[in-house]
Design a protein around this motif. Structure first.
Motif, PDB file in Angstrom:
ATOM      1  N   PRO A  66       0.837  -1.209   0.000  1.00 23.44           N
ATOM      2  CA  PRO A  66       0.000   0.000   0.000  1.00 23.44           C
ATOM      3  C   PRO A  66       0.871   1.259   0.000  1.00 23.44           C
ATOM      4  O   PRO A  66       1.736   1.413   0.851  1.00 23.44           O
ATOM      5  CB  PRO A  66      -0.793  -0.109   1.301  1.00 23.44           C
ATOM      6  N   GLY A  67       0.683   2.100  -0.984  1.00 18.13           N
ATOM      7  CA  GLY A  67       1.434   3.342  -1.075  1.00 18.13           C
ATOM      8  C   GLY A  67       2.775   3.241  -1.749  1.00 18.13           C
ATOM      9  O   GLY A  67       3.531   4.202  -1.771  1.00 18.13           O
ATOM     10  N   GLY A  68       3.128   2.091  -2.317  1.00 21.78           N
ATOM     11  CA  GLY A  68       4.422   1.956  -2.984  1.00 21.78           C
ATOM     12  C   GLY A  68       4.829   0.516  -3.189  1.00 21.78           C
ATOM     13  O   GLY A  68       4.015  -0.329  -3.560  1.00 21.78           O
ATOM     14  N   ALA A  69       6.108   0.235  -2.923  1.00 24.77           N
ATOM     15  CA  ALA A  69       6.637  -1.122  -3.100  1.00 24.77           C
ATOM     16  C   ALA A  69       7.760  -1.357  -2.103  1.00 24.77           C
ATOM     17  O   ALA A  69       8.428  -0.424  -1.657  1.00 24.77           O
ATOM     18  CB  ALA A  69       7.153  -1.310  -4.522  1.00 24.77           C
ATOM     19  N   ILE A  70       7.967  -2.625  -1.775  1.00 20.14           N
ATOM     20  CA  ILE A  70       9.053  -3.028  -0.887  1.00 20.14           C
ATOM     21  C   ILE A  70      10.111  -3.720  -1.738  1.00 20.14           C
ATOM     22  O   ILE A  70       9.817  -4.671  -2.456  1.00 20.14           O
ATOM     23  CB  ILE A  70       8.545  -3.978   0.208  1.00 20.14           C
ATOM     24  N   ILE A  71      11.340  -3.211  -1.666  1.00 24.62           N
ATOM     25  CA  ILE A  71      12.467  -3.822  -2.362  1.00 24.62           C
ATOM     26  C   ILE A  71      13.138  -4.728  -1.339  1.00 24.62           C
ATOM     27  O   ILE A  71      13.640  -4.268  -0.317  1.00 24.62           O
ATOM     28  CB  ILE A  71      13.485  -2.752  -2.844  1.00 24.62           C
ATOM     29  N   ARG A  72      13.152  -6.035  -1.629  1.00 24.66           N
ATOM     30  CA  ARG A  72      13.695  -7.007  -0.676  1.00 24.66           C
ATOM     31  C   ARG A  72      14.808  -7.798  -1.362  1.00 24.66           C
ATOM     32  O   ARG A  72      14.589  -8.403  -2.411  1.00 24.66           O
ATOM     33  CB  ARG A  72      12.599  -7.951  -0.192  1.00 24.66           C
ATOM     34  N   ALA A  73      15.998  -7.769  -0.760  1.00 23.28           N
ATOM     35  CA  ALA A  73      17.144  -8.492  -1.314  1.00 23.28           C
ATOM     36  C   ALA A  73      17.683  -9.450  -0.257  1.00 23.28           C
ATOM     37  O   ALA A  73      17.702  -9.133   0.934  1.00 23.28           O
ATOM     38  CB  ALA A  73      18.231  -7.522  -1.742  1.00 23.28           C
ATOM     39  N   THR A  74      18.153 -10.608  -0.719  1.00 28.85           N
ATOM     40  CA  THR A  74      18.750 -11.605   0.161  1.00 28.85           C
ATOM     41  C   THR A  74      20.187 -11.833  -0.279  1.00 28.85           C
ATOM     42  O   THR A  74      20.454 -12.023  -1.464  1.00 28.85           O
ATOM     43  CB  THR A  74      17.963 -12.929   0.103  1.00 28.85           C
ATOM     44  N   ALA A  75      21.097 -11.801   0.685  1.00 29.37           N
ATOM     45  CA  ALA A  75      22.520 -11.982   0.405  1.00 29.37           C
ATOM     46  C   ALA A  75      23.030 -13.235   1.099  1.00 29.37           C
ATOM     47  O   ALA A  75      22.417 -13.735   2.040  1.00 29.37           O
ATOM     48  CB  ALA A  75      23.304 -10.769   0.875  1.00 29.37           C
TER      49      ALA A  75
END
Length: 151
Positions: A66-75
């Motif tokens: 809601p209201g945008g996006a979540i950038i999720r990265a796994t290292a």
């Protein structure tokens, strides 16, 4: 008998019209494609953040919220015990491309290696809809690789 049949027919026609929205740019699930591995873009200036880059990025997802996006990265760090992971924005956006460095702090004491799954560490950042309007690709960099998700 006619009313239930007409209601069912109207419902079927209404639901079939939803297929056009599935491929539409209005659908938040279509904002970004699947991520792909890219070559490392070397840091040209000394970063302000003293934490080292993650060794390898293994997953990148752009998830609508809601209201945008979540950038999720796994290292995947070399050993267990890495902490304080964060996606740090690198400079200004250029031609709609936003680049993040995956930075994290090393363990305080010597740590074991164990399995890759037990070493994974995830970091995320939230982007508003306004910020996403100007972005066409998101890249997360590590020491040995990077991953990009494009619109």
């Amino acid at each position: 008998m006619r009313k239930p049949l007409l209601a069912a027919l109207a419902l079927v026609m209404f639901v079939s019209a939803c297929g056009a929205v599935r491929e539409s740019r209005l659908n938040p699930f279509n904002w970004f494609q699947r991520s792909e591995t890219v070559a490392v873009d070397p840091v040209t200036q000394k970063p302000e953040d003293p934490r080292p880059l993650a060794q390898q990025i293994i997953d990148l997802k752009v998830e609508p919220a809601p209201g945008g996006a979540i950038i999720r990265a796994t290292a995947l760090p070399p050993t267990q015990g890495w902490w304080d992971a964060e996606l740090v924005k690198r400079g200004d956006d250029q031609n709609g491309a936003r680049i993040y460095d995956f930075r994290m702090s090393a363990p305080k004491t010597q740590a074991g290696v164990s399995t890759p799954r037990s070493r994974q560490i995830t970091a995320a950042v939230f982007l508003t809809t306004r910020q996403l309007q100007e972005i066409t690709s998101i890249t997360v960099q590590a020491a040995t690789n990077g991953m990009t998700s494009r619109r």
